[in-house]
Design a protein around this motif. Structure first.
Motif, PDB file in Angstrom:
ATOM      1  N   ALA A 172      -9.050   4.498   4.241  1.00  0.00           N
ATOM      2  CA  ALA A 172      -9.531   5.322   5.364  1.00  0.00           C
ATOM      3  C   ALA A 172      -9.074   6.763   5.196  1.00  0.00           C
ATOM      4  O   ALA A 172      -7.950   7.010   4.765  1.00  0.00           O
ATOM      5  CB  ALA A 172      -8.987   4.793   6.689  1.00  0.00           C
ATOM      6  N   GLY A 198       6.487  14.819  11.724  1.00  0.00           N
ATOM      7  CA  GLY A 198       6.300  16.260  11.899  1.00  0.00           C
ATOM      8  C   GLY A 198       6.877  16.981  10.696  1.00  0.00           C
ATOM      9  O   GLY A 198       6.665  16.574   9.548  1.00  0.00           O
ATOM     10  N   VAL A 255      11.638  17.228   1.376  1.00  0.00           N
ATOM     11  CA  VAL A 255      11.808  15.850   0.904  1.00  0.00           C
ATOM     12  C   VAL A 255      11.235  15.783  -0.514  1.00  0.00           C
ATOM     13  O   VAL A 255      10.192  16.393  -0.811  1.00  0.00           O
ATOM     14  CB  VAL A 255      11.062  14.847   1.823  1.00  0.00           C
ATOM     15  CG1 VAL A 255      11.343  13.412   1.378  1.00  0.00           C
ATOM     16  CG2 VAL A 255      11.471  15.039   3.281  1.00  0.00           C
ATOM     17  N   THR A 310       9.104  14.794  -2.791  1.00  0.00           N
ATOM     18  CA  THR A 310       7.804  14.145  -2.992  1.00  0.00           C
ATOM     19  C   THR A 310       6.883  15.124  -3.727  1.00  0.00           C
ATOM     20  O   THR A 310       7.236  16.280  -3.937  1.00  0.00           O
ATOM     21  CB  THR A 310       7.139  13.801  -1.644  1.00  0.00           C
ATOM     22  OG1 THR A 310       6.798  15.041  -1.002  1.00  0.00           O
ATOM     23  CG2 THR A 310       8.039  12.999  -0.733  1.00  0.00           C
ATOM     24  N   GLY A 333      -0.515  13.579   5.621  1.00  0.00           N
ATOM     25  CA  GLY A 333      -0.516  15.017   5.863  1.00  0.00           C
ATOM     26  C   GLY A 333      -0.775  15.792   4.586  1.00  0.00           C
ATOM     27  O   GLY A 333      -0.612  15.267   3.483  1.00  0.00           O
ATOM     28  N   ALA A 371       0.359   5.575   0.143  1.00  0.00           N
ATOM     29  CA  ALA A 371       0.289   5.314  -1.303  1.00  0.00           C
ATOM     30  C   ALA A 371       1.439   5.947  -2.067  1.00  0.00           C
ATOM     31  O   ALA A 371       1.795   5.491  -3.158  1.00  0.00           O
ATOM     32  CB  ALA A 371      -1.041   5.837  -1.850  1.00  0.00           C
ATOM     33  N   GLN A 372       2.014   7.007  -1.513  1.00  0.00           N
ATOM     34  CA  GLN A 372       3.067   7.723  -2.245  1.00  0.00           C
ATOM     35  C   GLN A 372       4.016   8.406  -1.259  1.00  0.00           C
ATOM     36  O   GLN A 372       3.787   8.387  -0.047  1.00  0.00           O
ATOM     37  CB  GLN A 372       2.440   8.785  -3.166  1.00  0.00           C
ATOM     38  CG  GLN A 372       1.711   9.895  -2.418  1.00  0.00           C
ATOM     39  CD  GLN A 372       1.049  10.886  -3.354  1.00  0.00           C
ATOM     40  OE1 GLN A 372       0.333  10.492  -4.265  1.00  0.00           O
ATOM     41  NE2 GLN A 372       1.284  12.169  -3.126  1.00  0.00           N
ATOM     42  N   GLY A 373       5.052   8.995  -1.799  1.00  0.00           N
ATOM     43  CA  GLY A 373       5.944   9.849  -1.021  1.00  0.00           C
ATOM     44  C   GLY A 373       6.606   9.152   0.167  1.00  0.00           C
ATOM     45  O   GLY A 373       7.029   7.991   0.083  1.00  0.00           O
ATOM     46  N   ARG A 430      -6.579   7.159   1.576  1.00  0.00           N
ATOM     47  CA  ARG A 430      -7.944   7.393   1.078  1.00  0.00           C
ATOM     48  C   ARG A 430      -8.240   6.631  -0.197  1.00  0.00           C
ATOM     49  O   ARG A 430      -9.368   6.239  -0.442  1.00  0.00           O
ATOM     50  CB  ARG A 430      -8.153   8.898   0.837  1.00  0.00           C
ATOM     51  CG  ARG A 430      -8.262   9.676   2.137  1.00  0.00           C
ATOM     52  CD  ARG A 430      -8.235  11.156   1.887  1.00  0.00           C
ATOM     53  NE  ARG A 430      -6.996  11.560   1.219  1.00  0.00           N
ATOM     54  CZ  ARG A 430      -6.644  12.802   0.951  1.00  0.00           C
ATOM     55  NH1 ARG A 430      -7.449  13.783   1.282  1.00  0.00           N
ATOM     56  NH2 ARG A 430      -5.510  13.087   0.353  1.00  0.00           N
TER      57      ARG A 430
HETATM   58  N1  LIG Z   1       7.752  16.494   1.389  1.00  0.00           N
HETATM   59  C1  LIG Z   1       8.264  17.285   2.293  1.00  0.00           C
HETATM   60  O1  LIG Z   1       9.060  18.191   1.973  1.00  0.00           O
HETATM   61  C2  LIG Z   1       7.928  17.104   3.750  1.00  0.00           C
HETATM   62  C3  LIG Z   1       8.748  17.733   4.702  1.00  0.00           C
HETATM   63  C4  LIG Z   1       8.458  17.590   6.040  1.00  0.00           C
HETATM   64  C5  LIG Z   1       7.379  16.833   6.443  1.00  0.00           C
HETATM   65  N2  LIG Z   1       6.581  16.233   5.507  1.00  0.00           N
HETATM   66  C6  LIG Z   1       5.445  15.447   5.989  1.00  0.00           C
HETATM   67  O2  LIG Z   1       5.600  14.100   5.583  1.00  0.00           O
HETATM   68  C7  LIG Z   1       4.320  13.490   5.452  1.00  0.00           C
HETATM   69  C8  LIG Z   1       4.210  12.837   4.080  1.00  0.00           C
HETATM   70  O3  LIG Z   1       4.321  13.863   3.098  1.00  0.00           O
HETATM   71  P1  LIG Z   1       4.748  13.612   1.574  1.00  0.00           P
HETATM   72  O4  LIG Z   1       5.759  14.625   1.254  1.00  0.00           O
HETATM   73  O5  LIG Z   1       5.015  12.172   1.353  1.00  0.00           O
HETATM   74  O6  LIG Z   1       3.392  14.080   0.888  1.00  0.00           O
HETATM   75  P2  LIG Z   1       2.500  13.434  -0.282  1.00  0.00           P
HETATM   76  O7  LIG Z   1       1.495  14.469  -0.600  1.00  0.00           O
HETATM   77  O8  LIG Z   1       3.374  12.903  -1.353  1.00  0.00           O
HETATM   78  O9  LIG Z   1       1.816  12.186   0.463  1.00  0.00           O
HETATM   79  C9  LIG Z   1       0.895  12.367   1.499  1.00  0.00           C
HETATM   80  C10 LIG Z   1       0.011  11.146   1.573  1.00  0.00           C
HETATM   81  O10 LIG Z   1      -0.950  11.339   2.647  1.00  0.00           O
HETATM   82  C11 LIG Z   1      -2.239  10.987   2.142  1.00  0.00           C
HETATM   83  N3  LIG Z   1      -3.294  11.681   2.893  1.00  0.00           N
HETATM   84  C12 LIG Z   1      -3.522  13.016   2.921  1.00  0.00           C
HETATM   85  N4  LIG Z   1      -4.624  13.259   3.656  1.00  0.00           N
HETATM   86  C13 LIG Z   1      -5.078  12.060   4.101  1.00  0.00           C
HETATM   87  C14 LIG Z   1      -6.189  11.660   4.896  1.00  0.00           C
HETATM   88  N5  LIG Z   1      -7.062  12.543   5.393  1.00  0.00           N
HETATM   89  N6  LIG Z   1      -6.368  10.336   5.138  1.00  0.00           N
HETATM   90  C15 LIG Z   1      -5.504   9.428   4.635  1.00  0.00           C
HETATM   91  N7  LIG Z   1      -4.438   9.737   3.871  1.00  0.00           N
HETATM   92  C16 LIG Z   1      -4.243  11.048   3.606  1.00  0.00           C
HETATM   93  C17 LIG Z   1      -2.199  11.404   0.676  1.00  0.00           C
HETATM   94  O11 LIG Z   1      -3.239  10.793  -0.075  1.00  0.00           O
HETATM   95  C18 LIG Z   1      -0.801  10.932   0.275  1.00  0.00           C
HETATM   96  O12 LIG Z   1      -0.803   9.564  -0.058  1.00  0.00           O
HETATM   97  C19 LIG Z   1       3.299  14.598   5.687  1.00  0.00           C
HETATM   98  O13 LIG Z   1       2.836  14.536   7.009  1.00  0.00           O
HETATM   99  C20 LIG Z   1       4.099  15.864   5.452  1.00  0.00           C
HETATM  100  O14 LIG Z   1       3.568  16.959   6.126  1.00  0.00           O
HETATM  101  C21 LIG Z   1       6.840  16.345   4.167  1.00  0.00           C
END
Ligand SMILES: NC(=O)c1ccc[n+]([C@@H]2O[C@H](COP(=O)([O-])OP(=O)(O)OC[C@H]3O[C@@H](n4cnc5c(N)ncnc54)[C@H](O)[C@@H]3O)[C@@H](O)[C@H]2O)c1
Length: 246
Positions: free
Chosen positions: A63, A142, A191, A193, A93, A16-18, A39
């Motif tokens: 889900a 990861g 990243v 987000t 995550g 949905a985002q990021g 979700r």
């Molecule tokens: N942003 C960073 O700096 C960064 C760096 C390294 C890794 N990551 C990883 O990248 C991935 C995406 O992160 P992001 O920065 O886009 O974060 P974000 O919080 O913007 O997006 C995460 C998304 O995962 C969804 N989510 C969380 N728990 C869930 C569940 N139980 N079931 C279904 N959906 C679920 C959230 O609703 C959201 O849409 C993650 O695994 C994060 O750990 C992020």
């Protein structure tokens, strides 16, 4: 140039985002049918709407990927509608920063379940379809925190290190089956987000010259792994960082 993922069915969690949304947009532009899982259906629909407006094909599935019953229902629904999955991106995550001494055990479990258990559940549910079609591509998201644990993030770091080892072990296991399936992971540094905006480390990282990547850069890495551009690459970790520290 031909589109790199024409007709491929790509299931992306946390879309949905990021980063997940960025990957969905990039894959759709390259011709994939993107299947967005998360979700909140309303937030997923907003992301899907934008993709459709740009000419892409997107569908949404609600889900919680840390729950076995949700994952079974999700994969049943997706395969009933599309007959299988070609690309699985385990992206969903969470991160909650706090010292271990202050961390309730439930928080540790929540982080491990969302970041690691979900990867196992989703992969286990999708793999039989990939084995049957003798083709498939799994990409796990990861983190740089998997390669060097971050203080204030013991659970997050451990969950992402587990994702890395899961990827390496499964990639080698699958190769022995001569199944045509590849399993790789991406470990990004910071990243831009919501997750990074909320991070207590954000100011420190920015002030000490750290790079913050766009979701597009991570999506381009995922496109490389998902397409024939990385043909033969399996069990590997693509590290996306501008500095060798965080
Ligand atoms: N942003 C960073 O700096 C960064 C760096 C390294 C890794 N990551 C990883 O990248 C991935 C995406 O992160 P992001 O920065 O886009 O974060 P974000 O919080 O913007 O997006 C995460 C998304 O995962 C969804 N989510 C969380 N728990 C869930 C569940 N139980 N079931 C279904 N959906 C679920 C959230 O609703 C959201 O849409 C993650 O695994 C994060 O750990 C992020």
């Amino acid at each position: 140039m031909d589109r790199l993922l024409e007709g491929k069915r790509a299931l992306i969690t946390g879309a949905a985002q990021g980063i997940g949304k960025g990957i969905a947009e990039t894959f759709a532009k390259q011709g994939a049918v993107v299947l967005l899982a998360g979700r909140r259906l309303s937030a997923l629909e907003e992301a899907a709407c934008e993709i459709r407006k740009s000419g892409g094909r997107a569908e949404c599935f609600a889900a919680d990927v840390s729950k076995e019953e949700d994952v079974c229902r999700l994969v049943n629904d997706v395969t009933a509608r599309h007959g299988g999955v070609d690309i699985l991106v385990n992206n969903a995550g969470i991160s909650k920063e706090m010292p271990l001494l202050e961390m309730p055990v439930q928080v540790f479990d929540e982080i491990m379940n969302t970041n690691m258990r979900s990867v196992m559940l989703m992969t286990k549910a999708v793999l039989p379809y990939m084995v049957e079609q003798k083709e498939g591509n799994i990409i796990n998201i990861g983190s740089g925190a998997a390669l060097r644990g971050l203080p204030g993030s013991v659970a997050y770091s451990a969950s992402k290190a587990a994702v890395v080892c899961f990827t390496q072990a499964l990639g080698d296991e699958i190769r022995r089956l001569e199944s045509g399936i590849r399993v790789n992971a991406i470990c990004p540094g910071p990243v831009d987000t919501e997750m990074f905006k909320k991070s207590e480390r954000r100011e420190f990282i920015l002030q000490s010259g750290g790079d913050v990547f766009s979701t597009e850069t991570v999506a381009n890495g995922a496109l490389f792994l998902a397409s024939s551009m990385s043909g033969g690459m399996n069990s590997q970790i693509l590290v996306l960082r501008g500095i060798n520290r965080w």
